[in-house]
Structure formats: C-alpha cells, structure tokens
Design an enzyme around this catalytic site. Structure first.
Site, PDB file in Angstrom:
ATOM      1  N   ASP A 260      42.481  35.546  30.473  1.00  0.00           N
ATOM      2  CA  ASP A 260      43.333  34.392  30.157  1.00  0.00           C
ATOM      3  C   ASP A 260      43.291  34.097  28.659  1.00  0.00           C
ATOM      4  OD1 ASP A 260      45.027  32.283  30.594  1.00  0.00           O
ATOM      5  OD2 ASP A 260      43.491  30.919  31.329  1.00  0.00           O
TER       6      ASP A 260
ATOM      7  N   ASN B 198      52.902  34.633  38.486  1.00  0.00           N
ATOM      8  CA  ASN B 198      53.402  35.056  37.160  1.00  0.00           C
ATOM      9  C   ASN B 198      54.890  35.424  37.165  1.00  0.00           C
ATOM     10  OD1 ASN B 198      50.292  36.674  36.089  1.00  0.00           O
ATOM     11  ND2 ASN B 198      51.024  34.598  35.729  1.00  0.00           N
TER      12      ASN B 198
END
Ligand code: FPP
Length: 263
Positions: free
Chosen positions: A37, A85
């Site tokens: 991340d 996503n």
C-alpha cells in the site's frame, strides 16, 4: 535457503548483513502475506501521476520476492489487485495489468533461478484473456520449482474466496456433518498451504482490506510507515525480526508451549 544464500546477495559491509545475521532461521514464518500500500501517496509526494507509484512499486516487488526466496520462506503472498480495485479509473487499471504482464516476462529468469513457484489466487477467470495467458504461462514455466511458493493475489477478495469455497464445497457433495475447518480450508484458493504467520502492511494503514480473511485468523500483524515503492530487503528483514520477538498464544495462556514456531 539460508543465511549463506541471503549474505551471498548482500554487498559486503552493507547494513542489511547485520540484520540478516540477527534472523533466527529455525523460527521463520512459514507464510508471509503482504498488503502493498502507498503507491499513490508515494507518487503524490513527488507530484507524479498515481501510476508512477505503481511503476516504482515493481522494484519493491522484485526485492521482496528475492528476499523471501533467499530467506527460505515457504510461501509469500502479495496483494496485487483486489476485487474492489475495479473501482479505480480504467487508465490506472490498464497500467496495473500492463505492469503485471511486464513483470512476469522480465522476472521469469529470476523466479526460476531462485527456484520460486508462482501461483495466482483470486477470480482469475474474470481477468482479460491476455493477462490470463501471461499468468498461465508463468505458472506453467515455474511449476517445476520446489522452493518458495509465490502467490499473487489478483482480482482477489477474502469474502469472495470464502463464497467460492462454499460453492465448491457444495458442488463436491460433501455432507454438512463432514464439514469442519480443516475440510473447508481445502476448498480455499490456498488449499494445502500453511496459513500466514505474518501479515505485513505498508504505508501505516491499520486495515486488513478483505485480504486472506480466513487464513489470517492467527497471523501476527506488522504495519510499517514505509510506502510500498520504498519497501526493500531491509524492511522485509525488519518485519521478520519484529515477528520473531512476538509471543504467539493462539488464544491460550501458556506462552511456553506457544512460542513462535511451535504452532
Ligand atoms: C496500493 O497502493 C497498491 C496497489 C493497488 C497495487 C500494487 C501493485 C503493484 C505494486 C504492481 C503489480 C504487482 C505485481 C505483483 C507485479 P495505492 O494505489 O492504494 O496507494 P495509496 O493508498 O497511497 O493511494
């Protein structure tokens, strides 16, 4: 692999050699799962488009995979693309898929020379045909390796995995009375693999983000402020060292029986 394998890859006098020497190779996590991340923030800090963060993240993937293999981890799982996503802009999604294809092509030699076996977990059938072809090819070419298993989680969601496992269990005709945790785990994407002992998340976020929900039941969680594109061998070694200092109890109260490695 071993300390020797790791030291052979670290330039003489590099501070990572001292970190490597502190690792207890008898108490390595069998499976390390990583939530990569912070790519977007890394790019924003440099006034670059978000995709430049993903591009830079490939170097971190390379370093982490080779560190894992040289350490001798059984399994390394990287969260490359979640089901959620798909909500991102199409141009970002296509860059991520392009980077993945490019990575698979350019890193195949390194995967093979490190005896790494590639697997993909997630709803792979929903990916574009060219991505599926590239993945299938890399999985087949590394199928003969018997070193570290490298799972790429793609179009992955933890809840979706549990639903898919339930569907497969029903389709198998198993009787409800015969279903227990061990049997159910055999219907997950990670069937036959040890559960993650260590979950690493970069960029300081304290979330599990629908990642390996079943499998991380007893994982030790390690969060680093480092943004994914900056994550390197030293950070991976620090995560392993932090893990080795934890006392694992699995809900029990007898630390003597539940130290790391005594799973
Ligand atoms: C999270 O950063 C990262 C991703 C969603 C993608 C990670 C993918 C790669 C590093 C490239 C492909 C992977 C492999 C295995 C070859 P973010 O964009 O959510 O960052 P932010 O939270 O700072 O916005």
């Amino acid at each position: 692999m071993s300390l020797e394998q790791l030291l052979a890859w670290i330039p003489a006098g590099h501070p990572d050699a001292a970190l490597a020497r502190q690792i207890n190779f008898d108490r390595l996590p069998a499976h390390v799962a990583v939530i990569m991340d912070g790519n977007g923030r890394w790019a924003a800090q440099r006034h670059l488009p978000r995709v430049e963060g993903h591009r830079a993240g490939i170097a971190a993937v390379r370093d982490t995979v080779e560190t894992g293999a040289r350490l001798g981890l059984g399994v390394l799982t990287l969260y490359a693309f979640s089901i959620e996503n798909w909500k991102r802009p199409p141009s970002e999604i296509s860059t991520l898929m392009m980077l993945l294809k490019r990575y698979l092509r350019s890193e195949l030699k390194t995967l093979l020379s490190n005896n790494i076996r590639l697997r993909v977990i997630g709803r792979i059938g929903e990916l574009a045909a060219d991505v599926q072809d590239e993945l299938r090819d890399a999985v087949e070419r590394t199928a003969g390796s018997d070193g570290m298993l490298f799972n790429i989680a793609l179009n992955y969601g933890g809840r979706a995995e549990i639903v898919d496992a339930a569907r497969r269990a029903i389709e198998s005709g198993i009787r409800a009375d015969d279903l227990d945790e061990e049997r159910f785990a055999q219907f997950l994407y990670t069937a036959g693999q040890p559960d993650p002992d260590l979950l690493v998340r970069t960029s300081g976020e304290m979330r599990v983000s629908n990642y390996l929900l079943w499998q991380i039941a007893y994982a030790e969680i390690y969060v680093t402020e480092t943004l994914w594109p900056d994550f390197r061998r030293s950070h991976m070694l620090e995560a392993i060292l932090a893990y080795q200092k934890r006392e694992r109890r699995y809900g029990g109260i007898t630390p003597a029986r539940a130290v790391i490695g005594a799973k």
